[in-house]
Design a protein around this motif. Structure first.
Motif, mmCIF file in Angstrom:
data_model
loop_
_atom_site.group_PDB
_atom_site.id
_atom_site.type_symbol
_atom_site.label_atom_id
_atom_site.label_comp_id
_atom_site.label_asym_id
_atom_site.label_seq_id
_atom_site.Cartn_x
_atom_site.Cartn_y
_atom_site.Cartn_z
ATOM 1 N N ALA A 89 0.837 -1.199 0.000
ATOM 2 C CA ALA A 89 0.000 0.000 0.000
ATOM 3 C C ALA A 89 0.869 1.246 0.000
ATOM 4 C CB ALA A 89 -0.930 0.009 1.203
ATOM 5 N N ALA A 90 0.373 2.263 -0.670
ATOM 6 C CA ALA A 90 0.955 3.600 -0.593
ATOM 7 C C ALA A 90 -0.024 4.478 0.178
ATOM 8 C CB ALA A 90 1.188 4.169 -1.986
ATOM 9 N N ILE A 91 0.488 5.265 1.102
ATOM 10 C CA ILE A 91 -0.343 6.185 1.875
ATOM 11 C C ILE A 91 -0.004 7.600 1.412
ATOM 12 C CG2 ILE A 91 -0.965 7.012 4.166
ATOM 13 C CD1 ILE A 91 -0.100 4.321 5.280
ATOM 14 N N VAL A 92 -0.945 8.241 0.743
ATOM 15 C CA VAL A 92 -0.755 9.590 0.211
ATOM 16 C C VAL A 92 -1.477 10.565 1.136
ATOM 17 C CG1 VAL A 92 -1.160 11.142 -1.732
ATOM 18 C CG2 VAL A 92 -0.532 8.758 -2.153
ATOM 19 N N GLU A 119 4.600 2.449 1.744
ATOM 20 C CA GLU A 119 5.358 3.684 1.622
ATOM 21 C C GLU A 119 4.443 4.878 1.851
ATOM 22 O OE1 GLU A 119 6.930 4.872 -2.151
ATOM 23 O OE2 GLU A 119 5.382 3.813 -3.283
ATOM 24 N N ILE A 120 5.019 5.949 2.360
ATOM 25 C CA ILE A 120 4.265 7.161 2.666
ATOM 26 C C ILE A 120 4.723 8.283 1.747
ATOM 27 C CG2 ILE A 120 3.753 8.888 4.430
ATOM 28 C CD1 ILE A 120 4.232 6.731 6.534
ATOM 29 N N ILE A 121 3.759 8.962 1.145
ATOM 30 C CA ILE A 121 4.044 10.099 0.273
ATOM 31 C C ILE A 121 3.250 11.302 0.778
ATOM 32 C CG2 ILE A 121 3.919 11.016 -2.071
ATOM 33 C CD1 ILE A 121 4.019 8.139 -3.094
ATOM 34 N N ALA A 172 9.432 9.221 4.684
ATOM 35 C CA ALA A 172 8.386 9.558 3.718
ATOM 36 C C ALA A 172 8.990 10.307 2.542
ATOM 37 C CB ALA A 172 7.299 10.406 4.373
ATOM 38 N N LYS A 173 8.334 10.186 1.402
ATOM 39 C CA LYS A 173 8.638 11.024 0.256
ATOM 40 C C LYS A 173 7.779 12.277 0.346
ATOM 41 C CE LYS A 173 9.430 7.112 -2.909
ATOM 42 N NZ LYS A 173 8.961 6.477 -4.180
ATOM 43 N N VAL A 174 8.262 13.367 -0.208
ATOM 44 C CA VAL A 174 7.490 14.603 -0.223
ATOM 45 C C VAL A 174 7.353 15.059 -1.674
ATOM 46 C CG1 VAL A 174 7.299 16.990 0.555
ATOM 47 C CG2 VAL A 174 8.315 15.267 2.066
ATOM 48 N N PHE A 175 6.106 15.132 -2.128
ATOM 49 C CA PHE A 175 5.831 15.585 -3.492
ATOM 50 C C PHE A 175 5.217 16.978 -3.393
ATOM 51 C CE2 PHE A 175 3.217 16.214 -7.222
ATOM 52 C CZ PHE A 175 4.036 15.780 -8.252
ATOM 53 N N LEU A 180 -3.048 15.087 -5.824
ATOM 54 C CA LEU A 180 -3.152 13.717 -5.328
ATOM 55 C C LEU A 180 -2.915 12.707 -6.441
ATOM 56 C CD1 LEU A 180 -6.221 14.070 -2.933
ATOM 57 C CD2 LEU A 180 -3.795 14.012 -2.321
ATOM 58 N N ASN A 181 -3.401 13.002 -7.634
ATOM 59 C CA ASN A 181 -3.143 12.114 -8.777
ATOM 60 C C ASN A 181 -1.653 12.003 -9.050
ATOM 61 O OD1 ASN A 181 -5.881 11.722 -9.144
ATOM 62 N ND2 ASN A 181 -6.067 13.221 -10.794
ATOM 63 N N ALA A 182 -0.971 13.146 -9.066
ATOM 64 C CA ALA A 182 0.464 13.165 -9.354
ATOM 65 C C ALA A 182 1.250 12.443 -8.265
ATOM 66 C CB ALA A 182 0.951 14.607 -9.495
ATOM 67 N N ALA A 183 0.846 12.620 -7.001
ATOM 68 C CA ALA A 183 1.541 11.948 -5.896
ATOM 69 C C ALA A 183 1.348 10.435 -5.980
ATOM 70 C CB ALA A 183 1.041 12.484 -4.564
#
Length: 324
Positions: free
Chosen positions: A49-52, A80-82, A106-109, A120-123
């Motif tokens: 899972a990705a958590i945005v 992973e967390i974005i 976490a990644k930061v977009f 949110l789509n891009a992340a």
């Protein structure tokens, strides 16, 4: 699964069930939402899972959310967390982002100037996972099994989206699913009333749709369905996405055993800007006229909670755009 009597089956009863069910799988038994009921969990595999998380100039709420998730995510490499940043300028928030990056937490977009659905789509495109959980930084996860419980539902065949139960800081219900038409726009039945687990009354009734404040959806489905509609600015796009899935026959699941606390106020479509209100109205106009198929038309849409009225007011008559 439901026990035959109305008493809690207790630890000994759960152990008997576990011994009966256990073969080669990791099977656990938990108390259900009603007295005398229980849930059986069989862990066959652990999906990724990705958590945005949407955030803007709010390092303290974001820190609270990440801390609340720590017990569930510790050691889980498949998650992973974005952080989808909406253009933060606050120094403390930017400093916290740097700490998260350096620690690999976490990644930061960054999407300054992007409408929320486009951000949110891009992340989500930055992630390579089987499921995507969209969250608001004002949410706080409660318990340690919430992620597993949501993934269990998201992995079901035909699932389009999963949403938890949201309670406020005062313990009252904030969200149990969205019903189109309440107040002429949309609402969550029983919002503002106590979270009464004993009677289970509020858990038996749920709305059709889910909110991006905490919405999990299969990643492949998200992209195949066209992601969030980027013609919205910041309100109503989650309802439009869920409506799209519902019309295609996908299930939108309410998971009352997953409880999260919401700090703040969920923005209402009725309070959105003119563009979002019009786009939302275009999406749900037919439902406003005919009534939400999962809501009894004997209920009065003018009331925030289900209540039978002698002359219930239809949803469309409550919407100012329809009356024009």
């Amino acid at each position: 699964y439901t026990a035959h009597d109305r008493r809690d089956i207790g630890p000994k009863g759960r152990q008997v069930l576990e011994n009966h069910l256990k073969k080669n799988d990791d099977i656990r038994v938990f108390p259900g939402e009603w007295r005398g009921s229980f849930r059986v969990e069989a862990i066959i595999r652990r999906p990724s899972a990705a958590i945005v998380i949407y955030n803007k100039n709010s390092h303290i709420p974001l820190m609270r959310l990440l801390n609340s998730m720590d017990g569930s995510l510790r050691g889980q490499k498949q998650v992973e967390i974005i952080i989808a940043d909406g253009g933060s300028t606050d120094g403390q928030t930017l400093k916290y982002y740097d700490i998260l990056r350096r620690n690999g937490a976490a990644k930061v977009f960054c999407g300054k100037g992007m409408p929320m659905p486009a951000l949110l789509n891009a992340a989500a495109k930055e992630a390579d996972r089987e499921n995507c959980l969209f969250m608001d930084s004002n949410v706080e996860a409660l318990g340690i099994s919430w992620l597993y419980d949501m993934l269990s539902q998201s992995e079901r065949r035909g699932c389009g989206g999963v949403g938890p139960k949201l309670i406020g800081q005062d313990g009252r219900l904030v969200y149990t699913g969205i019903t189109i038409g309440i107040g002429g726009w949309q609402g969550s039945p029983y919002a503002g009333t106590p979270d009464d687990r004993e009677s289970g009354q509020k858990l038996r009734f749920t709305g059709t749709l889910r909110t991006v404040s905490a919405l999990m959806t299969p990643m492949d489905l998200f992209f195949n369905a066209g992601c969030f509609d980027e013609s919205f600015n910041e309100t109503g796009f989650d309802t439009e996405y869920c409506t799209r899935l519902d019309r295609r026959g996908y299930s939108l699941i309410y998971a009352p055993n997953v409880v999260m606390k919401y700090h703040g106020r969920i923005q209402k479509v009725a309070d959105a800007d003119g563009q979002d209100r019009m786009r939302y109205y275009d999406t749900v106009r037919d439902t406003l006229i005919r009534g939400d198929p999962r809501y009894n038309n004997n209920f009065d849409y003018a009331l925030p909670s289900p209540r039978i009225a002698v002359r219930p007011r239809p949803a469309a008559e409550l919407n100012e755009l329809y009356r024009k």
